[in-house]
Design a protein around this motif. Structure first.
Motif, PDB file in Angstrom:
ATOM      1  N   GLY A  46       0.817  -1.220   0.000  1.00  0.00           N
ATOM      2  CA  GLY A  46       0.000   0.000   0.000  1.00  0.00           C
ATOM      3  C   GLY A  46       0.841   1.255   0.000  1.00  0.00           C
ATOM      4  N   ILE A  47       2.087   1.146  -0.414  1.00  0.00           N
ATOM      5  CA  ILE A  47       2.966   2.324  -0.452  1.00  0.00           C
ATOM      6  C   ILE A  47       2.981   2.859  -1.883  1.00  0.00           C
ATOM      7  N   GLY A  48       2.520   4.081  -2.034  1.00  0.00           N
ATOM      8  CA  GLY A  48       2.454   4.687  -3.364  1.00  0.00           C
ATOM      9  C   GLY A  48       2.907   6.133  -3.320  1.00  0.00           C
ATOM     10  N   SER A  49       2.536   6.874  -4.363  1.00  0.00           N
ATOM     11  CA  SER A  49       3.033   8.255  -4.473  1.00  0.00           C
ATOM     12  C   SER A  49       2.525   9.148  -3.337  1.00  0.00           C
ATOM     13  N   GLY A  50       1.369   8.824  -2.770  1.00  0.00           N
ATOM     14  CA  GLY A  50       0.825   9.664  -1.696  1.00  0.00           C
ATOM     15  C   GLY A  50       1.303   9.256  -0.306  1.00  0.00           C
ATOM     16  N   SER A  51       2.091   8.183  -0.227  1.00  0.00           N
ATOM     17  CA  SER A  51       2.493   7.689   1.091  1.00  0.00           C
ATOM     18  C   SER A  51       3.560   8.582   1.710  1.00  0.00           C
ATOM     19  N   ARG A  52       3.645   8.554   3.048  1.00  0.00           N
ATOM     20  CA  ARG A  52       4.583   9.454   3.732  1.00  0.00           C
ATOM     21  C   ARG A  52       5.882   8.749   4.136  1.00  0.00           C
ATOM     22  N   GLU A  53       5.895   7.434   4.023  1.00  0.00           N
ATOM     23  CA  GLU A  53       7.112   6.711   4.429  1.00  0.00           C
ATOM     24  C   GLU A  53       8.290   7.083   3.537  1.00  0.00           C
ATOM     25  N   ARG A  54       9.494   7.047   4.121  1.00  0.00           N
ATOM     26  CA  ARG A  54      10.694   7.231   3.298  1.00  0.00           C
ATOM     27  C   ARG A  54      11.090   5.836   2.805  1.00  0.00           C
ATOM     28  N   VAL A  55      11.135   5.685   1.498  1.00  0.00           N
ATOM     29  CA  VAL A  55      11.372   4.358   0.917  1.00  0.00           C
ATOM     30  C   VAL A  55      12.638   4.376   0.072  1.00  0.00           C
ATOM     31  N   LEU A  56      13.500   3.404   0.293  1.00  0.00           N
ATOM     32  CA  LEU A  56      14.687   3.231  -0.545  1.00  0.00           C
ATOM     33  C   LEU A  56      14.512   1.916  -1.303  1.00  0.00           C
ATOM     34  N   MET A  57      14.868   1.963  -2.559  1.00  0.00           N
ATOM     35  CA  MET A  57      14.626   0.767  -3.357  1.00  0.00           C
ATOM     36  C   MET A  57      15.789   0.527  -4.316  1.00  0.00           C
ATOM     37  N   ALA A  58      16.154  -0.713  -4.479  1.00  0.00           N
ATOM     38  CA  ALA A  58      17.175  -1.051  -5.483  1.00  0.00           C
ATOM     39  C   ALA A  58      16.649  -2.200  -6.323  1.00  0.00           C
ATOM     40  N   MET A  59      16.827  -2.053  -7.624  1.00  0.00           N
ATOM     41  CA  MET A  59      16.358  -3.121  -8.509  1.00  0.00           C
ATOM     42  C   MET A  59      17.538  -3.724  -9.251  1.00  0.00           C
ATOM     43  N   ASN A  60      17.446  -5.000  -9.544  1.00  0.00           N
ATOM     44  CA  ASN A  60      18.466  -5.729 -10.303  1.00  0.00           C
ATOM     45  C   ASN A  60      19.855  -5.647  -9.662  1.00  0.00           C
ATOM     46  N   VAL A  61      19.880  -5.776  -8.351  1.00  0.00           N
ATOM     47  CA  VAL A  61      21.146  -5.789  -7.615  1.00  0.00           C
ATOM     48  C   VAL A  61      21.760  -7.183  -7.755  1.00  0.00           C
ATOM     49  N   PRO A  62      23.090  -7.275  -8.007  1.00  0.00           N
ATOM     50  CA  PRO A  62      23.701  -8.611  -8.113  1.00  0.00           C
ATOM     51  C   PRO A  62      23.528  -9.405  -6.812  1.00  0.00           C
ATOM     52  N   SER A  63      23.247 -10.687  -6.963  1.00  0.00           N
ATOM     53  CA  SER A  63      23.052 -11.551  -5.785  1.00  0.00           C
ATOM     54  C   SER A  63      23.669 -12.908  -6.058  1.00  0.00           C
ATOM     55  N   ARG A  64      24.442 -13.400  -5.073  1.00  0.00           N
ATOM     56  CA  ARG A  64      25.064 -14.714  -5.266  1.00  0.00           C
ATOM     57  C   ARG A  64      24.001 -15.814  -5.354  1.00  0.00           C
ATOM     58  N   LYS A  65      22.977 -15.659  -4.510  1.00  0.00           N
ATOM     59  CA  LYS A  65      21.954 -16.699  -4.432  1.00  0.00           C
ATOM     60  C   LYS A  65      20.972 -16.642  -5.620  1.00  0.00           C
ATOM     61  N   MET A  66      20.625 -15.411  -6.024  1.00  0.00           N
ATOM     62  CA  MET A  66      19.534 -15.275  -6.996  1.00  0.00           C
ATOM     63  C   MET A  66      19.970 -14.777  -8.367  1.00  0.00           C
ATOM     64  N   GLY A  67      21.251 -14.440  -8.502  1.00  0.00           N
ATOM     65  CA  GLY A  67      21.704 -13.809  -9.752  1.00  0.00           C
ATOM     66  C   GLY A  67      21.443 -12.316  -9.687  1.00  0.00           C
ATOM     67  N   LYS A  68      20.164 -11.961  -9.725  1.00  0.00           N
ATOM     68  CA  LYS A  68      19.752 -10.558  -9.544  1.00  0.00           C
ATOM     69  C   LYS A  68      18.610 -10.532  -8.551  1.00  0.00           C
ATOM     70  N   LYS A  69      18.556  -9.446  -7.799  1.00  0.00           N
ATOM     71  CA  LYS A  69      17.450  -9.340  -6.840  1.00  0.00           C
ATOM     72  C   LYS A  69      17.083  -7.867  -6.658  1.00  0.00           C
ATOM     73  N   ASP A  70      15.928  -7.655  -6.040  1.00  0.00           N
ATOM     74  CA  ASP A  70      15.521  -6.298  -5.656  1.00  0.00           C
ATOM     75  C   ASP A  70      15.539  -6.189  -4.132  1.00  0.00           C
ATOM     76  N   ILE A  71      15.713  -4.970  -3.658  1.00  0.00           N
ATOM     77  CA  ILE A  71      15.687  -4.715  -2.202  1.00  0.00           C
ATOM     78  C   ILE A  71      14.793  -3.496  -1.955  1.00  0.00           C
ATOM     79  N   VAL A  72      13.991  -3.566  -0.911  1.00  0.00           N
ATOM     80  CA  VAL A  72      13.167  -2.413  -0.523  1.00  0.00           C
ATOM     81  C   VAL A  72      13.419  -2.121   0.958  1.00  0.00           C
ATOM     82  N   LYS A  73      13.650  -0.837   1.283  1.00  0.00           N
ATOM     83  CA  LYS A  73      13.825  -0.449   2.691  1.00  0.00           C
ATOM     84  C   LYS A  73      12.797   0.632   3.010  1.00  0.00           C
ATOM     85  N   VAL A  74      12.067   0.408   4.072  1.00  0.00           N
ATOM     86  CA  VAL A  74      11.037   1.369   4.458  1.00  0.00           C
ATOM     87  C   VAL A  74      11.440   1.971   5.808  1.00  0.00           C
TER      88      VAL A  74
END
Lengths: 300, 153
Positions: free
Chosen positions: B32-60
């Motif tokens: 439920g986090i969108g453009s109107g949300s107040r949380e500070r969100v950090l996001m990374a997409m297609n980050v290299p990962s040993r386990k998955m090859g590529k992965k995404d990360i979200v920090k709220v």
């Protein structure tokens, strides 16, 4: 203690539940024929809410209720359309539940009966929702097979519109509980959707009627339902693509029964009516004792 | 490039790691986090990962998302891991697990389903795994969804 409060889907019933209803229907047969009287549901009121027209299902519920001494209030399709203009189904169910002791619902949207049951103070019986479920039809089909043929080691062909026919969808699931051997006979464009086969197991094969006619105990024919087709052109392509007549049945077993949930159009020729195979009018009658069994189960 | 550069640390909040690559935006939508949300969100997409090859990360930042909310993420990222952070330290860590039922997250593809009408209805799906894929079945019409991420509301 009743076995179920609402009757929404055949999936909600175990094999034991089904046999229990069939046995109970047997007890009601003489009353359904008008040979014996019953006041079992005297003082009870059933509401028929039909958002789609259905003469047989509605009338057989009405007959079942009246044969048991109860009464019926009806909402006709015309009134239903005016309800649909303003009132939600949820509200209609809440209101009608204040008038009646049980509701029979026929609705064009799939899942409508389950949704209605969640908003109802009184039992809801699904009398068909879209191309989804029609459990009372399935129960009367099983009753007919048990009475006129046998549910044991049954070989049955389901023929016609297997794509949109909700009676077939429910019946297949129930038949697998009885280890029936099922043959699916249909034009390719009306084949049974894969999703109805997932997780139900059983012995199910696609076939041509010619190949299996001598083997089967029951031939269950369905109408091509014009009203379920997304466009009329698609309907025209398959309309009249299969037909059973007395000649077709000459190679069949003597004991073969032909069933049809009715109404038929031209998929069963009238020449079949006079043969010993024709059981579709008897099948229609069996709807009454089966629905009596269901009504007494949820209303007492 | 290190992961630390891509997504900086948060002081207090939730880190959702090991999200299948490309699904981070869907994860936010599920939460439920969108453009109107107040949380500070950090996001990374297609980050290299040993386990998955590529992965995404979200920090709220500043929000401790409930376990129930996080389990919804399992719909589209069954392998996601969750770290709850206080004062830059992990104080709780767990894996998401698939809930049996989800409500208000998926839409039914069956146009003739009662859930796609104007009835006051909460869309409900029964969820299970089938051969490493998440499968959701509409509580009302019974329609099955195998490509769940296409039907996130």
């Amino acid at each position: 203690m009743t076995r179920f409060r609402h009757l929404i889907s055949i999936d909600d019933l175990s094999k034991d539940d089904i046999l229990y209803i069939l046995d109970k229907a047997e007890e009601f047969e003489e009353i359904a024929r008008g040979k014996t009287k019953s006041r079992t549901l005297e003082g009870k009121l059933l509401a028929n809410l039909f958002f789609e027209p259905s003469t047989r299902t509605r009338m057989s519920f009405e007959a079942a209720m009246k044969r048991l001494g109860g009464d019926v209030i009806n909402m006709t399709a015309q009134e239903a359309s005016s309800v649909a203009k303003g009132e939600t189904l949820a509200d209609t169910i809440r209101v009608v539940g204040k008038y009646a002791d049980a509701i029979v619902l026929r609705h064009p949207l799939e899942g409508a009966a389950r949704f209605a049951a969640e908003h109802s103070e009184v039992p809801v019986i699904n009398a068909g929702d879209g191309a989804g479920q029609h459990p009372t039809q399935t129960l009367l089909d099983l009753y007919t097979i048990r009475k006129e043929s046998s549910l044991d080691e049954l070989k049955i062909a389901l023929m016609g519109d297997l794509k949109y026919s909700r009676t077939v969808h429910s019946l297949i699931k129930a038949l697998t509980l009885f280890d029936a051997e099922i043959y699916l006979v249909s034009p390719p464009s009306l084949a049974l959707p894969e999703e109805f086969l997932e997780g139900i197991g059983g012995k199910i094969t696609t076939a041509e009627l010619d190949e299996i006619l001598e083997e089967i105990d029951v031939l269950y024919v369905t109408r091509i339902q014009k009203e379920r087709f997304p466009d009329e052109e698609e309907y025209r392509k398959v309309a009249g693509s299969y037909k059973v007549d007395a000649e077709t049945l000459k190679r069949a077993k003597d004991s073969l029964i032909v069933m049809h949930p009715l109404p038929r159009v031209d998929e069963i020729d009238v020449s079949v009516d006079a043969t010993k195979h024709a059981k579709y009018f008897q099948q229609a009658f069996y709807g009454v004792p089966v629905r009596m069994a269901i009504l007494s189960e949820v209303m007492l | 490039m290190s992961e630390q550069l891509a997504v900086s640390k948060i002081r207090d909040g939730t880190v959702i790691d090991h999200i299948n690559a490309g699904k981070a935006l869907l994860v936010l939508r599920i939460l439920g986090i969108g453009s109107g949300s107040r949380e500070r969100v950090l996001m990374a997409m297609n980050v290299p990962s040993r386990k998955m090859g590529k992965k995404d990360i979200v920090k709220v930042e500043g929000k401790f998302i409930s376990e129930e909310e996080l389990n919804r993420i399992a719909l589209i990222a069954p392998g996601a891991t969750i770290n709850l952070i206080r004062d830059y330290e992990i104080y709780k860590k767990f894996n998401v697990s698939l809930p049996e039922v989800v409500e208000g997250i998926l839409t039914c593809p069956n146009r003739n389903c009662i859930t796609n009408s104007r009835e006051p209805i909460v869309r409900r799906f029964h969820v299970s795994m089938a051969e490493d894929n998440v499968v959701a079945r509409c509580h009302y019409c019974g329609r099955k969804i195998t490509e769940v991420d296409k039907f996130v509301l």
